[in-house]
Design a protein around this motif. Structure first.
Motif, PDB file in Angstrom:
ATOM      1  N   VAL A 309     -33.879  -9.080  48.878  1.00 51.83           N
ATOM      2  CA  VAL A 309     -33.059  -8.472  50.228  1.00 51.83           C
ATOM      3  C   VAL A 309     -31.820  -9.126  49.384  1.00 51.83           C
ATOM      4  O   VAL A 309     -31.102  -7.660  48.187  1.00 51.83           O
ATOM      5  CB  VAL A 309     -32.968  -8.254  51.305  1.00 51.83           C
ATOM      6  CG1 VAL A 309     -32.045  -7.864  51.765  1.00 51.83           C
ATOM      7  CG2 VAL A 309     -34.085  -8.425  52.099  1.00 51.83           C
ATOM      8  N   GLY A 310     -31.078 -10.162  49.099  1.00 50.03           N
ATOM      9  CA  GLY A 310     -30.459 -10.113  47.810  1.00 50.03           C
ATOM     10  C   GLY A 310     -30.990  -9.622  46.601  1.00 50.03           C
ATOM     11  O   GLY A 310     -29.451  -9.450  45.767  1.00 50.03           O
ATOM     12  N   GLY A 311     -32.207  -9.822  46.240  1.00 46.21           N
ATOM     13  CA  GLY A 311     -32.065  -9.136  44.583  1.00 46.21           C
ATOM     14  C   GLY A 311     -32.370  -7.448  44.380  1.00 46.21           C
ATOM     15  O   GLY A 311     -31.078  -6.968  43.714  1.00 46.21           O
ATOM     16  N   ALA A 312     -32.163  -7.606  45.418  1.00 47.12           N
ATOM     17  CA  ALA A 312     -31.998  -5.498  45.523  1.00 47.12           C
ATOM     18  C   ALA A 312     -30.703  -5.008  45.802  1.00 47.12           C
ATOM     19  O   ALA A 312     -30.368  -4.462  45.455  1.00 47.12           O
ATOM     20  CB  ALA A 312     -33.514  -4.964  46.944  1.00 47.12           C
ATOM     21  N   ILE A 313     -29.959  -5.885  46.750  1.00 44.27           N
ATOM     22  CA  ILE A 313     -28.059  -5.713  46.425  1.00 44.27           C
ATOM     23  C   ILE A 313     -27.762  -5.606  45.609  1.00 44.27           C
ATOM     24  O   ILE A 313     -27.410  -4.689  44.878  1.00 44.27           O
ATOM     25  CB  ILE A 313     -28.280  -6.159  47.367  1.00 44.27           C
ATOM     26  CG1 ILE A 313     -28.660  -5.901  49.212  1.00 44.27           C
ATOM     27  CG2 ILE A 313     -26.471  -5.883  47.836  1.00 44.27           C
ATOM     28  CD1 ILE A 313     -27.649  -7.177  50.007  1.00 44.27           C
ATOM     29  N   ASP A 362     -28.738 -16.001  45.274  1.00 43.53           N
ATOM     30  CA  ASP A 362     -28.447 -16.983  44.062  1.00 43.53           C
ATOM     31  C   ASP A 362     -29.097 -18.172  44.270  1.00 43.53           C
ATOM     32  O   ASP A 362     -29.643 -19.218  42.614  1.00 43.53           O
ATOM     33  CB  ASP A 362     -27.381 -16.703  44.228  1.00 43.53           C
ATOM     34  CG  ASP A 362     -26.544 -17.767  43.553  1.00 43.53           C
ATOM     35  OD1 ASP A 362     -26.643 -17.245  41.880  1.00 43.53           O
ATOM     36  OD2 ASP A 362     -25.993 -18.700  44.111  1.00 43.53           O
ATOM     37  N   ALA A 363     -29.783 -18.241  45.345  1.00 37.89           N
ATOM     38  CA  ALA A 363     -30.108 -20.380  45.429  1.00 37.89           C
ATOM     39  C   ALA A 363     -31.039 -20.192  45.324  1.00 37.89           C
ATOM     40  O   ALA A 363     -31.981 -21.147  43.864  1.00 37.89           O
ATOM     41  CB  ALA A 363     -30.323 -20.893  47.204  1.00 37.89           C
ATOM     42  N   ARG A 364     -32.437 -18.872  44.961  1.00 37.80           N
ATOM     43  CA  ARG A 364     -33.597 -18.593  44.297  1.00 37.80           C
ATOM     44  C   ARG A 364     -32.931 -18.849  42.910  1.00 37.80           C
ATOM     45  O   ARG A 364     -34.159 -19.452  41.761  1.00 37.80           O
ATOM     46  CB  ARG A 364     -34.259 -17.904  44.742  1.00 37.80           C
ATOM     47  CG  ARG A 364     -35.863 -17.947  44.269  1.00 37.80           C
ATOM     48  CD  ARG A 364     -36.877 -16.619  44.749  1.00 37.80           C
ATOM     49  NE  ARG A 364     -36.327 -14.900  44.937  1.00 37.80           N
ATOM     50  CZ  ARG A 364     -36.732 -13.555  45.157  1.00 37.80           C
ATOM     51  NH1 ARG A 364     -37.613 -14.199  45.991  1.00 37.80           N
ATOM     52  NH2 ARG A 364     -36.488 -13.170  44.830  1.00 37.80           N
ATOM     53  N   LYS A 365     -32.439 -17.914  42.076  1.00 37.75           N
ATOM     54  CA  LYS A 365     -32.521 -17.680  40.805  1.00 37.75           C
ATOM     55  C   LYS A 365     -32.176 -18.991  40.082  1.00 37.75           C
ATOM     56  O   LYS A 365     -32.448 -19.557  39.477  1.00 37.75           O
ATOM     57  CB  LYS A 365     -31.360 -17.024  40.718  1.00 37.75           C
ATOM     58  CG  LYS A 365     -30.977 -16.507  39.152  1.00 37.75           C
ATOM     59  CD  LYS A 365     -29.742 -15.690  38.853  1.00 37.75           C
ATOM     60  CE  LYS A 365     -29.606 -15.441  36.853  1.00 37.75           C
ATOM     61  NZ  LYS A 365     -28.772 -13.672  37.218  1.00 37.75           N
ATOM     62  N   ARG A 366     -31.228 -19.867  40.720  1.00 37.01           N
ATOM     63  CA  ARG A 366     -30.428 -21.776  40.652  1.00 37.01           C
ATOM     64  C   ARG A 366     -31.552 -22.514  40.479  1.00 37.01           C
ATOM     65  O   ARG A 366     -32.196 -22.727  39.819  1.00 37.01           O
ATOM     66  CB  ARG A 366     -28.935 -21.766  41.122  1.00 37.01           C
ATOM     67  CG  ARG A 366     -28.139 -20.987  40.407  1.00 37.01           C
ATOM     68  CD  ARG A 366     -27.092 -21.450  41.338  1.00 37.01           C
ATOM     69  NE  ARG A 366     -25.772 -20.404  41.467  1.00 37.01           N
ATOM     70  CZ  ARG A 366     -24.782 -20.944  40.985  1.00 37.01           C
ATOM     71  NH1 ARG A 366     -24.928 -22.038  39.882  1.00 37.01           N
ATOM     72  NH2 ARG A 366     -24.191 -20.658  40.427  1.00 37.01           N
ATOM     73  N   GLY A 367     -32.896 -22.738  41.091  1.00 37.09           N
ATOM     74  CA  GLY A 367     -33.549 -22.985  41.484  1.00 37.09           C
ATOM     75  C   GLY A 367     -34.843 -22.584  40.806  1.00 37.09           C
ATOM     76  O   GLY A 367     -35.782 -23.906  41.236  1.00 37.09           O
ATOM     77  N   LYS A 368     -34.626 -22.620  40.324  1.00 42.34           N
ATOM     78  CA  LYS A 368     -36.344 -21.053  39.370  1.00 42.34           C
ATOM     79  C   LYS A 368     -37.535 -21.659  40.021  1.00 42.34           C
ATOM     80  O   LYS A 368     -38.336 -21.787  39.472  1.00 42.34           O
ATOM     81  CB  LYS A 368     -36.039 -22.614  37.864  1.00 42.34           C
ATOM     82  CG  LYS A 368     -34.888 -22.176  37.455  1.00 42.34           C
ATOM     83  CD  LYS A 368     -34.250 -23.429  35.991  1.00 42.34           C
ATOM     84  CE  LYS A 368     -33.829 -22.488  34.738  1.00 42.34           C
ATOM     85  NZ  LYS A 368     -32.510 -22.703  35.665  1.00 42.34           N
ATOM     86  N   TYR A 369     -37.309 -20.944  41.359  1.00 45.75           N
ATOM     87  CA  TYR A 369     -38.524 -21.105  41.830  1.00 45.75           C
ATOM     88  C   TYR A 369     -38.346 -19.815  42.744  1.00 45.75           C
ATOM     89  O   TYR A 369     -37.803 -19.354  43.308  1.00 45.75           O
ATOM     90  CB  TYR A 369     -39.203 -22.231  42.906  1.00 45.75           C
ATOM     91  CG  TYR A 369     -37.252 -21.823  44.040  1.00 45.75           C
ATOM     92  CD1 TYR A 369     -36.871 -20.779  45.486  1.00 45.75           C
ATOM     93  CD2 TYR A 369     -36.636 -23.317  44.062  1.00 45.75           C
ATOM     94  CE1 TYR A 369     -36.168 -20.821  45.522  1.00 45.75           C
ATOM     95  CE2 TYR A 369     -35.272 -22.873  44.518  1.00 45.75           C
ATOM     96  CZ  TYR A 369     -35.067 -21.981  45.515  1.00 45.75           C
ATOM     97  OH  TYR A 369     -33.964 -22.402  46.890  1.00 45.75           O
ATOM     98  N   ALA A 370     -39.776 -19.590  42.968  1.00 47.12           N
ATOM     99  CA  ALA A 370     -40.547 -18.106  43.287  1.00 47.12           C
ATOM    100  C   ALA A 370     -40.114 -18.382  45.020  1.00 47.12           C
ATOM    101  O   ALA A 370     -39.993 -17.362  46.046  1.00 47.12           O
ATOM    102  CB  ALA A 370     -41.405 -17.426  43.494  1.00 47.12           C
ATOM    103  N   GLY A 371     -40.586 -19.103  45.822  1.00 48.83           N
ATOM    104  CA  GLY A 371     -39.991 -19.431  47.077  1.00 48.83           C
ATOM    105  C   GLY A 371     -40.449 -20.254  47.713  1.00 48.83           C
ATOM    106  O   GLY A 371     -40.639 -21.052  47.035  1.00 48.83           O
TER     107      GLY A 371
END
Length: 791
Positions: A309-313, A362-371
């Motif tokens: 959702v954050g990515g879409a926003i 932002d947390a996922r992007k910084r952590g370089k993980y998908a989930g």
């Protein structure tokens, strides 16, 4: 306002075992413009903490760890799992390193941890931790995006290093890894080496642990290390320290990459030198309340939805170019639109908000993980650890424990048939090998030695240190090998190290020398009040040249490495005594060499001794011969030598002959009649008109003349002795001729005569009268005189 009911959330929880089970989470939510809220849990004092700490293993350093994961484990969890409690709970991130990881767990400095699977397996075994979720990594390779649940290990070197092309080439090379307890940068590669018959700990010339995989990559690029071990994708993520840009992969060569690796049928996008293992996970320690662990697990599983959702926003805001006065309204519109689209598709996380979605993105992007996903199985990892010896059962506690890197010595696992050197030997190993260790790095250089149950080796011969001391290191002697050499009567000291580290070991040593057998005393050395060095020493000496056999018994059982041989060599007597002619006997005594003799404790060569004796001896013999010959000559000549004291004349002397220069008188010598020649001395003139004449005591020698013996005062009445005839004073003038020592000797003295005597009428010429005596060797016979030299 629209009323909806939240669906049941199937939350999987994995405990110490492998079972998982669903935990229902029923809550009603009130939806208002795409938002909902669920019932909150009560935070109980004494049961819940206000702050829970999540330890993050900082494999690329603390700065990188903060940048990558603080938004996830601090901000995101506080906004989600923390807000599920009333009052709210705060989550904080705590960077960890390989050295302090287990200490932080033991001291309760953390409650949850995000570490590599190897460290998790250890903490699970020893402290009862349980995994909550496993990471799904996001990697971009060649413009393609990959979501990965597994990773591998890379063994690499510089592409222009032609000496390293296979795993076998790692022998005696310098190798760098992040940690001895690391998985993708340590243990994975160690298993590969072990499967190919190498020891990861002992075959490299030096093994360096940097605690940072980025430093491993840059160290290889700089030439500090010949080989590097990192996890897959680390090279692609590392910036070259010299350029500040991502590493140029053309400079790197991967050693023996495994072909055909895949995850659930999808090809693995990176080269890997090792098999693949499950990704990192988040786990909870047993001190964490179950409801807190459940809320954290739910939040991590929901993070991907929130992040989508954050990515879409974020994409909407970027496309709408929300700037200027209407930027806030533009952003809110993008947020509401994205949330509505998400809820229309799959309204699992109906409590999503714009701020939460952007935070998760932002947390996922910084952590370089998908989930995150429900926890994976780490059983294969556990098998690897047991196979390589990184985890083993503690005989004292009965629990499975892993090696640790806080103290590098304790983390060393030697290959089968090898034993760990002493801490002092390990600490000084690289320095002794002339290898340096970078600042803040941990380095080991061949810390294991192939050994036996007990290592036996010589350390001192006749007071001189040999082999190693307590700080030195050599391999023990093999069975029936020549374990040392010692000279006769000297002492060789052996050291015994019990590699099995048996407390109170009874060690006995038997020495076989020829036909004799004896036991020698064994002493424990290097022990302290609190610890044992498992080290012993004993002394051996022998007298006979040859081989001595040593038998070593541990607690009454002969060691598998026993017996051993000791060579007994000849003594160097020449050096010991300072005598070059001194040599050792078969029994160890010193004696003189052949053709030499001992004199006063010193060996003297016969070549020197004989001339020294014979020359003086010949001289002495020569003198003796001379004296003997002289003695014999004198003895032979004694017949011709006349002792005047033994001559006796008649009174008056009987004249038996007359010659030109004197008279021949009759005398007795040793009972035999002999003839004595009298020589008449000449007359001599002197000052004052005084005349001196050589005169005979017996007159002028004319038997027809009357001789006034009394008036001359030279002969008394009766028979005159030889003393009166020969013992004349200096005033008398008498010259005697006799044979003595084979020669004619003259004895003369002069007497003065007055002028009347000088003018007396005699038959002698003016030169005076000469008188003497001659004794022949013959005797009178029938009135005839026989002289040995003439009359």
């Amino acid at each position: 306002m629209i009323m909806v009911t939240l669906c049941v959330l199937s939350v999987l929880r994995r405990g110490r075992g492998s079972d998982t089970w669903p935990i229902p989470f029923m809550a009603s939510a009130q939806v208002d413009d795409g938002q909902c809220s669920a019932a909150r849990r009560t935070r109980e004092d004494g049961r819940h903490k206000s702050v829970y700490r999540i330890g993050v293993l900082a494999i690329r350093g603390e700065v990188a760890a903060w940048a990558e994961f603080n938004r996830t484990y601090g901000d995101y969890l506080t906004a989600t799992a923390g807000n599920r409690f009333d009052p709210p709970i705060t989550f904080e991130m705590e960077p960890l390193n390989f050295i302090t990881l287990f200490t932080d767990v033991e001291e309760d400095n953390i409650d949850f941890f995000y570490v590599n699977p190897s460290a998790y397996s250890c903490i699970e075994s020893q402290y009862g931790a349980h995994s909550l979720v496993s990471q799904i990594s996001r990697r971009v390779v060649g413009g393609n995006i990959y979501h990965l649940t597994m990773f591998g290990g890379v063994i690499f070197t510089l592409s222009d290093n032609d000496s390293i092309n296979t795993i076998q080439d790692l022998r005696d090379k310098s190798v760098a890894a992040a940690s001895i307890s690391g998985l993708g940068s340590g243990q994975m590669q160690a298993r590969v080496l072990q499967q190919q018959g190498l020891s990861y700990i002992n075959d490299p010339a030096q093994l360096t642990f940097t605690s940072n995989q980025g430093k491993v990559v840059n160290g290889v690029l700089k030439g500090d290390f010949e080989v590097g071990w990192v996890r897959t994708d680390q090279i692609e993520r590392t910036k070259d320290a010299s350029t500040g840009q991502l590493v140029d992969k053309s400079k790197i060569k991967i050693i023996e990459p495994i072909p055909g690796l895949d995850i659930d049928g999808e090809p693995f996008p990176f080269d890997s030198s090792t098999p693949l293992y499950a990704e990192w996970n988040i786990a909870a320690l047993p001190t964490v309340p179950n409801d807190v662990a459940i809320e954290l697990q739910a939040a991590m599983l929901a993070l991907a939805d929130y992040a989508d959702v954050g990515g879409a926003i974020s994409s909407c805001i970027e496309k709408s170019n929300c700037t200027g006065i209407l930027s806030t309204e533009c952003e809110n519109n993008c947020g509401q639109s994205a949330i509505n689209d998400y809820l229309a598709r799959s309204p699992q996380q109906c409590d999503v908000t714009q701020s939460l979605a952007l935070l998760a993105h932002d947390a996922r992007k910084r952590g370089k993980y998908a989930g995150w996903r429900s926890t994976l199985s780490y059983m294969e990892l556990r098998n690897m650890q047991e196979e390589t010896g990184f985890i083993s059962r503690n005989d004292m506690t009965g629990t499975m424990e892993c090696v640790r890197s806080k103290k590098i010595y304790d983390a060393i696992v030697c290959p089968p048939g090898h034993f760990k050197k002493s801490p002092e030997q390990v600490d000084s190993g690289c320095a002794n090998a002339n290898r340096t260790c970078g600042k803040d790095f941990q380095c080991i250089c061949k810390p294991c030695v192939k050994a036996f149950e007990v290592d036996v080796f010589p350390v001192m011969v006749d007071g001189e240190v040999r082999g190693r001391s307590l700080e030195g290191s050599v391999r023990g002697c093999e069975k029936m090998s020549l374990c040392g050499t010692v000279q006769q009567t000297k002492i060789i000291r052996f050291r015994v190290i019990d590699n099995k580290k048996r407390e109170g070991l009874q060690l006995d040593v038997t020495v076989h020398e020829g036909d004799s057998t004896r036991s020698v005393g064994v002493n424990a050395v290097g022990n302290t009040a609190n610890s044992s060095s498992y080290t012993y020493e004993f002394d051996v000496s022998a007298r006979r040249i040859g081989v001595v056999i040593l038998e070593i018994f541990a607690d009454g059982v002969q060691s598998p490495e026993s017996p051993l041989r000791v060579q007994v060599a000849s003594r160097t007597c020449a050096e010991e005594t300072g005598d070059p002619l001194s040599v050792a006997t078969q029994d160890g005594d010193c004696k003189c060499v052949a053709n030499s003799v001992s004199m006063g404790g010193i060996c003297v060569s016969l070549a020197v001794l004989l001339p020294a004796i014979l020359v003086p001896l010949c001289f002495v013999v020569g003198i003796g011969v001379y004296l003997y010959v002289d003695h014999k000559r004198k003895q032979a000549d004694s017949v011709w030598a006349v002792k005047t004291s033994e001559l006796h004349f008649d009174d008056p002397p009987v004249i038996i002959g007359r010659g030109t220069f004197g008279l021949v008188l009759l005398a007795e010598y040793r009972g035999t009649q002999v003839a004595v020649k009298r020589v008449i001395p000449p007359r001599i003139s002197s000052q004052g008109h005084r005349s001196a004449r050589k005169d005979s005591t017996f007159g002028k020698g004319d038997d027809s003349e009357d001789v006034d013996m009394a008036s001359r005062g030279s002969l008394s009445a009766g028979k005159r002795s030889s003393d009166a005839f020969f013992d004349l004073t200096d005033q008398e003038v008498v010259e005697l001729e006799k044979m003595e020592k084979g020669k004619v000797h003259r004895r003369a003295s002069w007497v003065e005569a007055d002028e009347t005597s000088a003018n007396a009428n005699d038959n002698f010429n003016d030169e005076g009268t000469r008188s003497g005596a001659y004794m022949g060797s013959g005797a009178f016979n029938s009135g005839a005189f026989k002289s040995g030299s003439g009359a």
